[in-house]
Design an enzyme around this catalytic site. Structure first.
Site, PDB file in Angstrom:
ATOM      1  N   GLY A  74       0.788  -1.220   0.000  1.00 23.99           N
ATOM      2  CA  GLY A  74       0.000   0.000   0.000  1.00 23.99           C
ATOM      3  C   GLY A  74       0.823   1.273   0.000  1.00 23.99           C
ATOM      4  CB  THR A  75       3.802   2.355   1.938  1.00 27.51           C
ATOM      5  OG1 THR A  75       3.193   2.208   3.217  1.00 27.51           O
ATOM      6  CG2 THR A  75       4.719   3.565   1.964  1.00 27.51           C
ATOM      7  CG  ASN A 161      -5.723   4.118   9.016  1.00 26.79           C
ATOM      8  OD1 ASN A 161      -6.014   5.159   8.428  1.00 26.79           O
ATOM      9  ND2 ASN A 161      -4.776   4.080   9.938  1.00 26.79           N
ATOM     10  CD  GLN A 189      -7.257  -0.691   7.238  1.00 23.81           C
ATOM     11  OE1 GLN A 189      -8.047  -1.559   7.574  1.00 23.81           O
ATOM     12  NE2 GLN A 189      -6.016  -0.641   7.692  1.00 23.81           N
ATOM     13  CB  ALA A 209      -1.793  -3.498   1.180  1.00 24.48           C
ATOM     14  N   GLY A 210      -1.577  -6.568  -0.028  1.00 21.69           N
ATOM     15  CA  GLY A 210      -1.817  -7.990   0.161  1.00 21.69           C
ATOM     16  C   GLY A 210      -2.124  -8.390   1.583  1.00 21.69           C
ATOM     17  CG  HIS A 211      -0.113  -6.615   5.131  1.00 22.08           C
ATOM     18  ND1 HIS A 211      -0.309  -6.166   6.422  1.00 22.08           N
ATOM     19  CD2 HIS A 211       0.205  -5.527   4.406  1.00 22.08           C
ATOM     20  CE1 HIS A 211      -0.109  -4.861   6.461  1.00 22.08           C
ATOM     21  NE2 HIS A 211       0.212  -4.452   5.256  1.00 22.08           N
ATOM     22  CB  THR A 247      12.710  -9.272 -10.655  1.00 19.43           C
ATOM     23  OG1 THR A 247      13.821  -8.913 -11.471  1.00 19.43           O
ATOM     24  CG2 THR A 247      12.321 -10.716 -10.909  1.00 19.43           C
ATOM     25  CB  CYS A 335       4.801   5.265  19.480  1.00 13.36           C
ATOM     26  SG  CYS A 335       3.474   4.863  20.626  1.00 13.36           S
TER      27      CYS A 335
END
Length: 423
Positions: A74-75, A161, A189, A209-211, A247, A335
């Site tokens: 995502g980033t 998020n 999200q 994003a995959g995760h 790649t 943080c």
């Protein structure tokens, strides 16, 4: 070996456990040989896996396969969209220097916008939201109409998020379209949680994003309309239609596609189940802590998001007390160098600094159960009572002591570095 029990995982917004179909897809190709850019048979076999995965994702998101640009997550997708579109638009017309976004975006959007402002001369306008975290469309419209020819692009997330509020992206597109302004949305999200239809949304670029959908870390995609001119961040072999060189990770892409396909296919039934669990969680927590406050839009929100304020507590203290009981969640703050900062999302919603520091995000997903919710409900009352009892007294002027977030309660409970809202 640790005696710690299996954790009650309530932080799916940060990352969700990998789906079995994704694990199966990845492992099926881990031993394969062949660079998908090679012309020999092994390379062609790898390329076939990549292109079939691209087609599966395109079908799930209702876009053309050629509009899928694989990235590391995502980033990178957000950075590629924001920088790439801005550079292309300004190169075509130097007057296009403005970027409009919302004040509640993820840092994957806010930080590149800050960089573009400081290093590239962009004029970034972060538009206000209401008390539920929803974009002020009148403010957007006024900003565009003030000088539409100077707007390079608009970026508004599909769903927040932290507090889970769903943003009116279709209406953002309706404001932008008459002026030919491209719209990017961070849908990290949203995919698999709510309907995400690239064509129906009308956006020009969309990040995934995959995760976040039950796939692997380190892989994602930018869905970019073919007609959109995007200046690449990376230069090398000209992969991914010369927008993103590098790649391709064939096994990760296969797992990513399996996760997207599965999550979208089962989105409706999963959303119904998770919404019921979330409502059960909120009812139980508020029964145990009657003055707890539910943050965000109570209706138009992600199904698995429950963001709550606990008056008289520090979110970091609550997080660590719950963690000590095997319950994992997230604060609404990030943080930095060990210093807790109030959530920029809650501050933008008009909340006080104290309010922003006293909230927790519980996020549910495909592995969540009623037992998880019951464990939290059982623990939250005693945890809040302890956090309040350990709180430092207020100063004479009514303000919290500056060092309260790092006080003795957190210090004694802390077994490792504190985690803020990480997704």
């Amino acid at each position: 070996m640790s005696d710690r029990p299996t954790p009650v995982y309530l932080d799916h917004a940060a990352t969700t456990p990998m789906l079995p179909v994704a694990i199966e897809a990845i492992t099926a190709h881990l031993g394969d040989v062949g660079n998908p850019s090679s012309l020999h048979a092994s390379g062609r076999r790898a390329r076939r896996v990549v292109e079939e995965s691209r087609e599966r994702i395109a079908q799930a998101l209702n876009c053309r396969p050629s509009e899928i640009v694989f990235t590391s997550g995502g980033t990178e997708s957000d950075n590629l969209a924001l920088k790439g579109i801005f550079w292309s638009r300004r190169a075509a017309d130097p007057a296009r220097t403005r970027i409009l976004s919302s004040a509640v975006e993820h840092h994957g959007v806010l930080d590149p916008l800050e960089w573009l402002a400081e290093q590239q001369g962009a004029e970034v306008e972060l538009l206000p939201v209401d008390r539920l975290g929803r974009l002020d469309l009148d403010a957007l419209r006024a900003s565009v109409e003030r000088d539409p020819g100077s707007v390079a692009l608009i970026s508004v997330m599909r769903a927040n998020n932290e507090v889970g509020t769903i943003q009116p992206v279709e209406e953002v597109v309706a404001v932008a379209a008459p002026h030919g302004i491209p719209v990017h949305t961070d849908a990290v999200q949203a995919v698999g949680k709510i309907p995400v239809d690239f064509a129906a949304l009308g956006v020009d670029a969309l990040a995934v994003a995959g995760h976040k959908v039950g796939g692997p870390f380190g892989v994602g995609a930018l869905v970019a309309r073919r007609e959109l001119d995007v200046t690449p961040l990376l230069h090398g072999g000209g992969h991914e239609r010369d927008v993103r060189s590098g790649t391709l990770d064939t096994p990760a892409i296969a797992g990513f596609a399996a996760a997207v396909e599965h999550s979208v296919k089962h989105q409706v039934e999963q959303a119904a189940r998770i919404s019921e669990l979330r409502d059960e969680l909120v009812r139980g927590v508020r029964a145990a802590v009657p003055d707890a406050i539910y943050n965000g839009d109570p209706v138009h929100r992600l199904p698995g998001n429950a963001h709550l304020k606990f008056p008289g507590c520090q979110g970091d203290s609550l997080l660590m007390l719950l963690d000590a009981r095997g319950i994992e969640c997230s604060t609404g703050s990030a943080c930095s160098a060990g210093v807790a900062q109030p959530s920029h999302v809650l501050l933008a919603m008009g909340c006080s600094d104290e309010f922003a520091r006293s909230s927790l995000r519980f996020s549910l997903g495909h592995t969540s159960t009623t037992a998880d919710v019951a464990a939290l409900v059982e623990a939250i009352g005693p945890v809040v009572e302890r956090a309040r009892g350990a709180g430092s007294p207020r100063k004479a002027d009514g303000r919290e002591p500056a060092d309260r977030a790092g006080g003795s309660l957190v210090a004694t409970e802390l077994a490792g570095p504190s985690a803020g809202a990480t997704g």
